[in-house]
Design a protein around this motif. Structure first.
Motif, short mmCIF file in Angstrom:
data_model
loop_
_atom_site.label_atom_id
_atom_site.label_comp_id
_atom_site.label_asym_id
_atom_site.label_seq_id
_atom_site.Cartn_x
_atom_site.Cartn_y
_atom_site.Cartn_z
N LEU A 2 -3.64 55.09 2.47
CA LEU A 2 -3.93 53.66 2.67
C LEU A 2 -3.94 53.36 4.16
O LEU A 2 -3.09 53.87 4.91
N PRO A 3 -4.86 52.53 4.63
CA PRO A 3 -4.98 52.32 6.08
C PRO A 3 -3.79 51.61 6.70
O PRO A 3 -3.54 51.77 7.90
N GLU A 4 -3.03 50.84 5.90
CA GLU A 4 -1.92 50.08 6.45
C GLU A 4 -0.58 50.80 6.34
O GLU A 4 0.46 50.26 6.69
N VAL A 5 -0.58 52.04 5.86
CA VAL A 5 0.64 52.82 5.68
C VAL A 5 0.48 54.16 6.40
O VAL A 5 -0.58 54.77 6.38
N ASP A 6 1.55 54.61 7.03
CA ASP A 6 1.48 55.85 7.79
C ASP A 6 2.86 56.52 7.80
O ASP A 6 3.86 55.94 7.36
N GLY A 7 2.91 57.72 8.33
CA GLY A 7 4.19 58.38 8.54
C GLY A 7 4.77 57.94 9.87
O GLY A 7 4.15 57.15 10.59
N PRO A 8 5.94 58.43 10.21
CA PRO A 8 6.76 59.35 9.42
C PRO A 8 7.32 58.68 8.16
O PRO A 8 7.33 57.46 8.04
N ARG A 33 5.44 63.74 -4.37
CA ARG A 33 4.54 64.30 -3.36
C ARG A 33 3.11 63.80 -3.57
O ARG A 33 2.39 63.50 -2.59
N ALA A 34 2.68 63.69 -4.82
CA ALA A 34 1.35 63.14 -5.11
C ALA A 34 1.28 61.67 -4.69
O ALA A 34 0.24 61.21 -4.18
N ALA A 35 2.37 60.94 -4.89
CA ALA A 35 2.41 59.54 -4.46
C ALA A 35 2.30 59.43 -2.95
O ALA A 35 1.62 58.53 -2.43
N LEU A 36 2.95 60.33 -2.23
CA LEU A 36 2.83 60.31 -0.76
C LEU A 36 1.38 60.55 -0.34
O LEU A 36 0.89 59.91 0.60
N ASP A 37 0.68 61.47 -1.02
CA ASP A 37 -0.73 61.69 -0.72
C ASP A 37 -1.51 60.39 -0.81
O ASP A 37 -2.30 60.05 0.08
N ALA A 38 -1.30 59.65 -1.91
CA ALA A 38 -2.06 58.43 -2.16
C ALA A 38 -1.63 57.30 -1.23
O ALA A 38 -2.46 56.56 -0.70
N LEU A 39 -0.34 57.14 -1.02
CA LEU A 39 0.16 56.04 -0.20
C LEU A 39 -0.21 56.21 1.26
O LEU A 39 -0.60 55.25 1.94
N LEU A 40 -0.12 57.43 1.77
CA LEU A 40 -0.43 57.66 3.17
C LEU A 40 -1.93 57.64 3.45
O LEU A 40 -2.35 57.61 4.61
N LEU A 48 6.59 54.62 6.19
CA LEU A 48 6.88 54.46 4.76
C LEU A 48 8.27 54.97 4.42
O LEU A 48 8.67 56.05 4.87
N ILE A 49 8.99 54.20 3.59
CA ILE A 49 10.24 54.65 2.98
C ILE A 49 10.00 54.76 1.48
O ILE A 49 9.64 53.78 0.82
N ALA A 90 8.03 52.05 -1.21
CA ALA A 90 7.38 52.29 -2.50
C ALA A 90 8.38 52.92 -3.45
O ALA A 90 9.30 53.63 -3.04
N ALA A 91 8.18 52.65 -4.74
CA ALA A 91 9.04 53.22 -5.78
C ALA A 91 8.18 53.62 -6.97
O ALA A 91 7.19 52.94 -7.29
N LEU A 92 8.56 54.70 -7.64
CA LEU A 92 7.88 55.19 -8.84
C LEU A 92 8.82 55.12 -10.04
O LEU A 92 10.04 55.15 -9.89
#
Length: 251
Positions: free
Chosen positions: A136-142, A127-134, A41-42, A73-75
């Motif tokens: 998701l099964p199709e999104v991961d780090g780094p 940081r809360a968005a990273l919690d939710a986005l990561l 994710l970027i 992703a963008a907020l």
């Protein structure tokens, strides 16, 4: 996280608008992103001019990232778009307009009033968005961070351990606290600077770059104004994220 719309772009990129605790956002995922092969994710920097106004430009950046295998992703920035106004920020912006119209210098106290409340609000939301986005099964780090507001990017790179690399857009109005935080940032950095940016204090950008403690940091400076970023600057940023966000296959 609640998805509110979805569309498929011409190149197979999936664009989904969402809300997270009332905050609008957009997620782009490449066609290659699946639960068995999630995409790194970027997180794109919150657009100061508003998410809807900047959506075409953000989508273009996301499509380039998707071509390299990344989700983006963008907020919406606090106090921007349809989000509730932030009175302290509105007062500071009005004072900035008055100061600039009078031809007076923008002092450090006004810079702090303009930027620090924004940073204090935006970084926990990211940081809360990273919690939710990561989740998701199709999104991961780094995870990478790309864009401005540069003070937000600096704080996020300092406090968020999931940020593995940051590509920052140099800009003016950098609070004194941001310089202090930069001295503790150690993630790899790629900083883009337009040398003749009419709204940017070049020396302040150079001083901030010098302050970063990152063992790996690069400055991509190009001639031209704010809107004159050359195409090859994007290619350099793409190479930076490819080096730091793509996992090496197991041997």
């Amino acid at each position: 996280m609640h998805f509110t719309s979805e569309r498929q772009l011409d190149d197979g990129v999936r664009e989904r608008e969402f809300t997270l605790d009332g905050i609008p956002g957009v997620l782009w995922t490449p066609a290659s992103a699946t639960p068995s092969a999630p995409a790194p994710l970027i997180l794109l920097g919150m657009p100061p001019l508003g998410l809807s106004r900047m959506l075409p430009r953000l989508a273009e950046r996301a499509r380039h990232a998707a071509a390299d295998g990344f989700a983006s992703a963008a907020l919406e920035l606090p106090g921007s778009g349809e989000r509730p106004r932030v009175p302290a920020l509105d007062r500071a912006r009005a004072e900035l307009r008055r100061t600039m119209e009078a031809g007076e210098p923008v002092g450090p106290e006004l810079v702090d009033a303009l930027v620090l409340p924004l940073v204090d609000l935006a970084v926990p939301e990211c940081r809360a968005a990273l919690d939710a986005l990561l989740a998701l099964p199709e999104v991961d780090g780094p995870v990478g961070y790309s864009g401005g507001v540069i003070a937000v990017g600096v704080r996020l790179a300092l406090v968020e351990p999931r940020i593995a690399a940051a590509g920052l857009f140099a800009g003016s109005l950098v609070p004194r606290r941001t310089f202090e935080e930069a001295r503790r940032v150690t993630v790899p950095l790629h900083v883009l600077l337009q040398w003749d940016d009419e709204g940017n204090d070049r020396q302040a950008s150079l001083d901030l770059f010098d302050a970063f403690a990152s063992p790996e940091k690069s400055l991509n400076a190009n001639m031209g104004g704010h809107t004159g970023v050359p195409p090859h600057a994007g290619e350099a940023a793409a190479g930076f994220f490819a080096r730091h966000l793509k996992q090496s296959p197991p041997q």
